[in-house]
Design a protein around this motif. Structure first.
Motif, PDB file in Angstrom:
ATOM      1  N   ALA A  64       0.842  -1.205   0.000  1.00  0.00           N
ATOM      2  CA  ALA A  64       0.000   0.000   0.000  1.00  0.00           C
ATOM      3  C   ALA A  64       0.880   1.258   0.000  1.00  0.00           C
ATOM      4  CB  ALA A  64      -0.915  -0.007   1.223  1.00  0.00           C
ATOM      5  N   PRO A  65       0.280   2.425  -0.294  1.00  0.00           N
ATOM      6  CA  PRO A  65       1.065   3.681  -0.304  1.00  0.00           C
ATOM      7  C   PRO A  65       1.753   3.967   1.030  1.00  0.00           C
ATOM      8  CG  PRO A  65      -1.072   4.038  -1.337  1.00  0.00           C
ATOM      9  CD  PRO A  65      -1.092   2.651  -0.762  1.00  0.00           C
ATOM     10  N   PHE A 106      -5.140 -10.194  -8.067  1.00  0.00           N
ATOM     11  CA  PHE A 106      -5.770  -9.322  -7.079  1.00  0.00           C
ATOM     12  C   PHE A 106      -7.290  -9.503  -7.120  1.00  0.00           C
ATOM     13  CE2 PHE A 106      -2.904  -5.713  -5.511  1.00  0.00           C
ATOM     14  CZ  PHE A 106      -1.766  -6.499  -5.562  1.00  0.00           C
ATOM     15  N   GLY A 107      -7.844  -9.526  -8.326  1.00  0.00           N
ATOM     16  CA  GLY A 107      -9.287  -9.715  -8.465  1.00  0.00           C
ATOM     17  C   GLY A 107      -9.744 -11.030  -7.873  1.00  0.00           C
ATOM     18  N   LEU A 108      -8.970 -12.082  -8.066  1.00  0.00           N
ATOM     19  CA  LEU A 108      -9.285 -13.391  -7.497  1.00  0.00           C
ATOM     20  C   LEU A 108      -9.325 -13.330  -5.973  1.00  0.00           C
ATOM     21  CD1 LEU A 108      -9.587 -16.527  -7.853  1.00  0.00           C
ATOM     22  CD2 LEU A 108      -7.103 -16.618  -7.707  1.00  0.00           C
ATOM     23  N   PRO A 113      -6.716  -3.268  -7.006  1.00  0.00           N
ATOM     24  CA  PRO A 113      -5.353  -2.801  -7.310  1.00  0.00           C
ATOM     25  C   PRO A 113      -5.167  -1.300  -7.081  1.00  0.00           C
ATOM     26  CG  PRO A 113      -6.165  -4.211  -9.068  1.00  0.00           C
ATOM     27  CD  PRO A 113      -7.321  -3.961  -8.140  1.00  0.00           C
ATOM     28  N   ALA A 114      -6.248  -0.530  -7.158  1.00  0.00           N
ATOM     29  CA  ALA A 114      -6.148   0.921  -6.952  1.00  0.00           C
ATOM     30  C   ALA A 114      -5.758   1.260  -5.509  1.00  0.00           C
ATOM     31  CB  ALA A 114      -7.471   1.590  -7.304  1.00  0.00           C
ATOM     32  N   ASP A 115      -5.943   0.319  -4.582  1.00  0.00           N
ATOM     33  CA  ASP A 115      -5.597   0.557  -3.181  1.00  0.00           C
ATOM     34  C   ASP A 115      -4.120   0.341  -2.885  1.00  0.00           C
ATOM     35  OD1 ASP A 115      -8.282   1.029  -2.742  1.00  0.00           O
ATOM     36  OD2 ASP A 115      -8.688  -0.985  -1.961  1.00  0.00           O
ATOM     37  N   PHE A 116      -3.354  -0.080  -3.879  1.00  0.00           N
ATOM     38  CA  PHE A 116      -1.955  -0.430  -3.661  1.00  0.00           C
ATOM     39  C   PHE A 116      -1.061   0.259  -4.692  1.00  0.00           C
ATOM     40  CE2 PHE A 116      -4.633  -3.853  -2.165  1.00  0.00           C
ATOM     41  CZ  PHE A 116      -4.158  -4.050  -0.877  1.00  0.00           C
ATOM     42  N   THR A 144      10.535  -9.966  -8.242  1.00  0.00           N
ATOM     43  CA  THR A 144      10.140  -8.890  -9.168  1.00  0.00           C
ATOM     44  C   THR A 144       9.163  -7.962  -8.474  1.00  0.00           C
ATOM     45  OG1 THR A 144       9.372  -8.426 -11.413  1.00  0.00           O
ATOM     46  CG2 THR A 144       8.168 -10.099 -10.202  1.00  0.00           C
ATOM     47  N   GLU A 145       9.085  -6.762  -9.002  1.00  0.00           N
ATOM     48  CA  GLU A 145       8.172  -5.739  -8.469  1.00  0.00           C
ATOM     49  C   GLU A 145       7.354  -5.195  -9.639  1.00  0.00           C
ATOM     50  OE1 GLU A 145       8.650  -1.524  -6.162  1.00  0.00           O
ATOM     51  OE2 GLU A 145      10.016  -3.163  -5.643  1.00  0.00           O
ATOM     52  N   VAL A 146       6.055  -5.091  -9.424  1.00  0.00           N
ATOM     53  CA  VAL A 146       5.153  -4.622 -10.487  1.00  0.00           C
ATOM     54  C   VAL A 146       4.429  -3.367  -9.989  1.00  0.00           C
ATOM     55  CG1 VAL A 146       3.161  -5.201 -11.919  1.00  0.00           C
ATOM     56  CG2 VAL A 146       4.824  -6.979 -11.312  1.00  0.00           C
ATOM     57  N   ASP A 147       4.570  -2.263 -10.726  1.00  0.00           N
ATOM     58  CA  ASP A 147       3.880  -1.026 -10.370  1.00  0.00           C
ATOM     59  C   ASP A 147       2.398  -1.161 -10.758  1.00  0.00           C
ATOM     60  OD1 ASP A 147       6.115   0.305  -9.383  1.00  0.00           O
ATOM     61  OD2 ASP A 147       6.702   0.959 -11.385  1.00  0.00           O
ATOM     62  N   LEU A 148       1.556  -0.714  -9.857  1.00  0.00           N
ATOM     63  CA  LEU A 148       0.117  -0.738 -10.128  1.00  0.00           C
ATOM     64  C   LEU A 148      -0.328   0.663 -10.421  1.00  0.00           C
ATOM     65  CD1 LEU A 148      -0.890  -3.127  -7.232  1.00  0.00           C
ATOM     66  CD2 LEU A 148      -0.667  -3.695  -9.631  1.00  0.00           C
TER      67      LEU A 148
END
Length: 148
Positions: A64-65, A106-108, A113-116, A144-148
């Protein structure tokens, strides 16, 4: 080579049995060689994994932010949950594919995803004591790191 007193029907049955057996074995070998996931020749990976006292767990973590971390659960019984083995190779995917897969996971899990800010795939090595069968986890490393 005929057996004494054996009729044509018995010879035909033996030939048919050999043909069926050979065909089934051939299909199984071809499916295993191609790693085909077709019914009834499925779960090849289930029986092809070496079981040792050492291994690694791969986990998807939502960040999260504010830095709060949430492990993204992969609920059993859901079709998409069977894709969690792809986490280990997510860093090899193109950026857009990584993003799409993370959003699907995330959906599962019921997470927005907008919260992170990011999703992190962590690999945590573990060892199992041969006597007690207790698992001890090591230090997680970011794969790995994935930007949302």
């Amino acid at each position: 080579m005929d057996r004494v007193g054996e009729g044509a029907d018995a010879r035909r049955e033996r030939r048919t049995a050999r043909w069926v057996t050979g065909s089934v074995v051939a299909v199984l070998l071809l499916a295993a060689a191609a790693e085909a996931e077709i019914w009834p020749v499925t779960a090849f990976r289930l029986f092809s994994t070496v079981r040792t006292a050492h291994g690694a767990a791969t986990t998807l973590v939502a960040v999260a932010p504010d830095g709060a971390r949430t492990i993204v659960p992969m609920p059993r019984g859901q079709l998409l949950a069977t894709t969690s083995h792809q986490l280990a190779h997510l860093d090899e995917e193109p950026p857009q594919t990584r993003h799409d897969k993370v959003v699907a996971w995330f959906g599962l899990a019921g997470l927005d995803p907008a919260d992170f800010d990011t999703a992190v795939v962590e690999r945590t090595p573990w060892t199992m004591d041969a006597r007690t069968h207790e698992r001890t986890s090591g230090t997680p490393e970011v794969v790995t790191e994935v930007d949302l």
